[in-house]
Scaffold this motif. Structure first.
Motif, PDB file in Angstrom:
ATOM      1  N   SER A  11       3.363   1.515  -0.643  1.00 25.89           N
ATOM      2  CA  SER A  11       3.664   1.215  -2.037  1.00 25.89           C
ATOM      3  C   SER A  11       3.694  -0.291  -2.213  1.00 25.89           C
ATOM      4  CB  SER A  11       5.016   1.807  -2.428  1.00 25.89           C
ATOM      5  OG  SER A  11       5.379   1.406  -3.739  1.00 25.89           O
ATOM      6  N   ILE A  18      13.769   7.260  -4.029  1.00 31.61           N
ATOM      7  CA  ILE A  18      13.755   8.619  -3.470  1.00 31.61           C
ATOM      8  C   ILE A  18      15.193   9.102  -3.498  1.00 31.61           C
ATOM      9  CG2 ILE A  18      13.130  10.082  -1.524  1.00 31.61           C
ATOM     10  CD1 ILE A  18      10.787   8.545  -2.808  1.00 31.61           C
ATOM     11  N   ARG A  48      11.105   0.344  -1.977  1.00 28.14           N
ATOM     12  CA  ARG A  48      11.628   1.715  -2.060  1.00 28.14           C
ATOM     13  C   ARG A  48      13.148   1.678  -1.842  1.00 28.14           C
ATOM     14  NH1 ARG A  48       8.817   6.208   1.449  1.00 28.14           N
ATOM     15  NH2 ARG A  48       7.514   6.326  -0.430  1.00 28.14           N
ATOM     16  N   ASN A  76      10.371   6.435 -12.288  1.00 31.68           N
ATOM     17  CA  ASN A  76      10.268   5.777 -10.979  1.00 31.68           C
ATOM     18  C   ASN A  76      11.121   6.462  -9.917  1.00 31.68           C
ATOM     19  OD1 ASN A  76      12.731   4.991 -12.053  1.00 31.68           O
ATOM     20  ND2 ASN A  76      12.639   2.909 -11.236  1.00 31.68           N
ATOM     21  N   THR A  87      11.686   3.516   5.666  1.00 30.12           N
ATOM     22  CA  THR A  87      10.781   3.116   4.583  1.00 30.12           C
ATOM     23  C   THR A  87      11.510   2.414   3.444  1.00 30.12           C
ATOM     24  OG1 THR A  87      10.945   5.140   3.222  1.00 30.12           O
ATOM     25  CG2 THR A  87       9.475   5.208   5.127  1.00 30.12           C
ATOM     26  N   CYS A  88      12.841   2.220   3.558  1.00 28.51           N
ATOM     27  CA  CYS A  88      13.646   1.751   2.432  1.00 28.51           C
ATOM     28  C   CYS A  88      14.065   0.286   2.579  1.00 28.51           C
ATOM     29  CB  CYS A  88      14.909   2.605   2.293  1.00 28.51           C
ATOM     30  SG  CYS A  88      14.598   4.287   1.719  1.00 28.51           S
ATOM     31  N   VAL A 115      10.892  -0.491  -8.899  1.00 22.82           N
ATOM     32  CA  VAL A 115      11.115   0.051  -7.570  1.00 22.82           C
ATOM     33  C   VAL A 115      10.720   1.518  -7.562  1.00 22.82           C
ATOM     34  CG1 VAL A 115      13.027  -1.524  -7.053  1.00 22.82           C
ATOM     35  CG2 VAL A 115      13.505   0.703  -8.119  1.00 22.82           C
ATOM     36  N   ASP A 116      10.530   2.054  -6.369  1.00 27.91           N
ATOM     37  CA  ASP A 116      10.389   3.501  -6.173  1.00 27.91           C
ATOM     38  C   ASP A 116      11.703   4.013  -5.597  1.00 27.91           C
ATOM     39  OD1 ASP A 116       7.696   3.691  -6.972  1.00 27.91           O
ATOM     40  OD2 ASP A 116       7.020   2.988  -5.008  1.00 27.91           O
TER      41      ASP A 116
END
Length: 454
Positions: free
Chosen positions: A255, A294, A259, A312, A327-328, A291-292
């Motif tokens: 991305s 989760i 994230r 998002n 991944t964050c 931002v993405d």
């Protein structure tokens, strides 16, 4: 032999220790009473244990948990009362911090223990002791929320130690009681002692401090989450195990924007509707950020935001944090010690939801069962984990009751943009790495076992 309260939140933190002992050539069993599904744990415990490659020994036949069974003799006496708290607060001369520890001990740890340790010993706990006698472990590592593990150890002749899954509430309280009695204060029998006594007497055991606190303690908590106790301790790195599921393809898709993980735990959402408006405010806070997100949220939690999920934000009911966190760039969470440990292990800055409200839980009988009164708007350990994070500069405490969505959004933005928070998270991780890992304490456990078993 590990004796554990049969819920994933209690078992999963033990997995790395069990693996370490098994890899060193020791036979390992995960022993638990069978209990009965109350809607709180909703778990096939055999399945959870075997999924980790370990061997379960779930003992006895299912039966209702004592505190939740209106047909259980004396069940009303198992409920914690405010009068009990007021009496002990006075005789133990507790300040605000001490009262918080007492309430964690009384309203949660002892209440959970009473489910499996009512005045008349349960058949599944007796079966657990019988298993220990038959299998004859050299060492029993037991969950403080299942103190029958100490009884199983003494009856079978094993050495035994507690493995903490929360700060050492019982060690703190019993130490405070001993000191006050030494000062000449008349302190009544505490609720943990009263809870363990019937099972100990059933087997003709003398109920002493060792039966309540173990011969030593395995403590995975860093400074700031530790409570003082006279019991010797073995420090160990908290290596999180969050379960294993196939990783979704989107998880590793690159991305061009940061994230953020959003996790509010899986325990409370099983038995409480909504979460005090916390989810709705957090989603409002991240909605306008580039931002993405989760978010591990279920329908129950999302019901607090009728407007739906921002564009998002991707919601998933569950994903192991050990898959998500690498991944964050940051994690927003509820402040449990397990989630804190996971973020620490991966060096991820944290934003922890906390409030100034006390944390209490009292129940009163109704025609339909128990009406629970939760005087809390947060996870039990949120204040403690938030203090550790902020002291290290590894993120922020966010008050989901008092702060606006705009104020929380500013905190999130600062964590992403100011390098000091990543540096603080890296410092937390270095302290975590400097603590002996599970494999490194195996020799210590072997020595202590040889010195302490009957």
């Amino acid at each position: 032999m590990f004796c554990v309260f049969p819920a994933p939140a209690h078992f999963l933190p033990l997995v790395s220790y069990a693996w370490a002992l098994q890899a060193a050539g020791h036979e390992v069993r995960i022993a638990a009473p069978s209990g009965q599904d109350t809607g709180i744990t909703s778990v096939d415990f055999d399945r959870v244990v075997t999924a980790t490659g370990l061997i379960p020994a779930v003992c006895g036949e299912p039966e209702p948990l004592a505190v939740h069974d209106r047909g259980h003799p004396g069940w009303l006496d198992l409920l914690p009362t405010e009068a009990e708290t007021e009496r002990f607060s006075e005789v133990l001369d507790l300040d605000a911090a001490g009262l918080h520890v007492w309430e964690m001990f009384h309203c949660f740890q002892v209440l959970a223990a009473r489910d499996y340790h009512p005045p008349k010993p349960r058949q599944d706990v007796l079966a657990l002791v019988d298993f220990a006698v038959e299998w004859r472990p050299d060492l029993v590592l037991w969950d403080p929320w299942l103190p029958g593990g100490a009884v199983a150890a003494r009856v079978s002749g094993a050495a035994h130690a507690r493995v903490l899954n929360a700060p050492d509430y019982s060690g703190f309280v019993l130490d405070r009681i001993a000191r006050r009695r030494a000062e000449g204060v008349d302190v009544p029998e505490d609720p943990l002692t009263a809870t363990v006594r019937p099972l100990a007497e059933h087997f003709g055991l003398t109920l002493d401090e060792e039966l309540l606190l173990g011969q030593w303690t395995v403590d995975p908590f860093p400074d700031g989450l530790r409570l003082p106790s006279r019991v010797p301790s073995v420090s160990v790195r908290n290596v999180p195990f969050n379960g294993a599921t196939p990783a979704p393809d989107w998880l590793h898709t690159p991305s061009d924007r940061p994230r953020i993980g959003l996790s509010l735990g899986v325990s409370v959402r099983k038995f409480m509707k909504g979460d005090w408006g916390r989810t709705a405010k957090l989603l409002d806070a991240v909605a306008d950020l580039d931002v993405d997100v989760i978010a591990t949220l279920d329908k129950n939690q999302l019901a607090d935001r009728p407007a739906g999920v921002p564009s998002n934000v991707r919601t998933v009911d569950y994903i192991p944090l050990n898959q998500l966190l690498p991944t964050c760039a940051a994690l927003i969470h509820h402040g449990s010690t397990g989630t804190f440990a996971s973020a620490t292990a991966f060096g991820v800055p944290q934003l922890i939801c906390d409030t100034d409200e006390p944390v209490r839980c009292y129940g009163k009988p109704t025609e339909d069962g128990i009406e629970w009164r939760f005087d809390c708007q947060k996870q039990l350990t949120a204040t403690e984990t938030a203090e550790v994070v902020t002291r290290h500069g590894a993120g922020f405490r966010i008050d989901h009751q008092k702060q606006s969505a705009e104020e929380i959004r500013d905190r999130v933005r600062r964590v992403l943009e100011e390098p000091s928070h990543a540096e603080g998270a890296a410092a937390l991780r270095r302290g975590w790495l400097a603590t002996p890992g599970p494999t490194e304490i195996v020799g210590v456990l072997e020595r202590l076992t040889a010195e302490n078993r009957a």
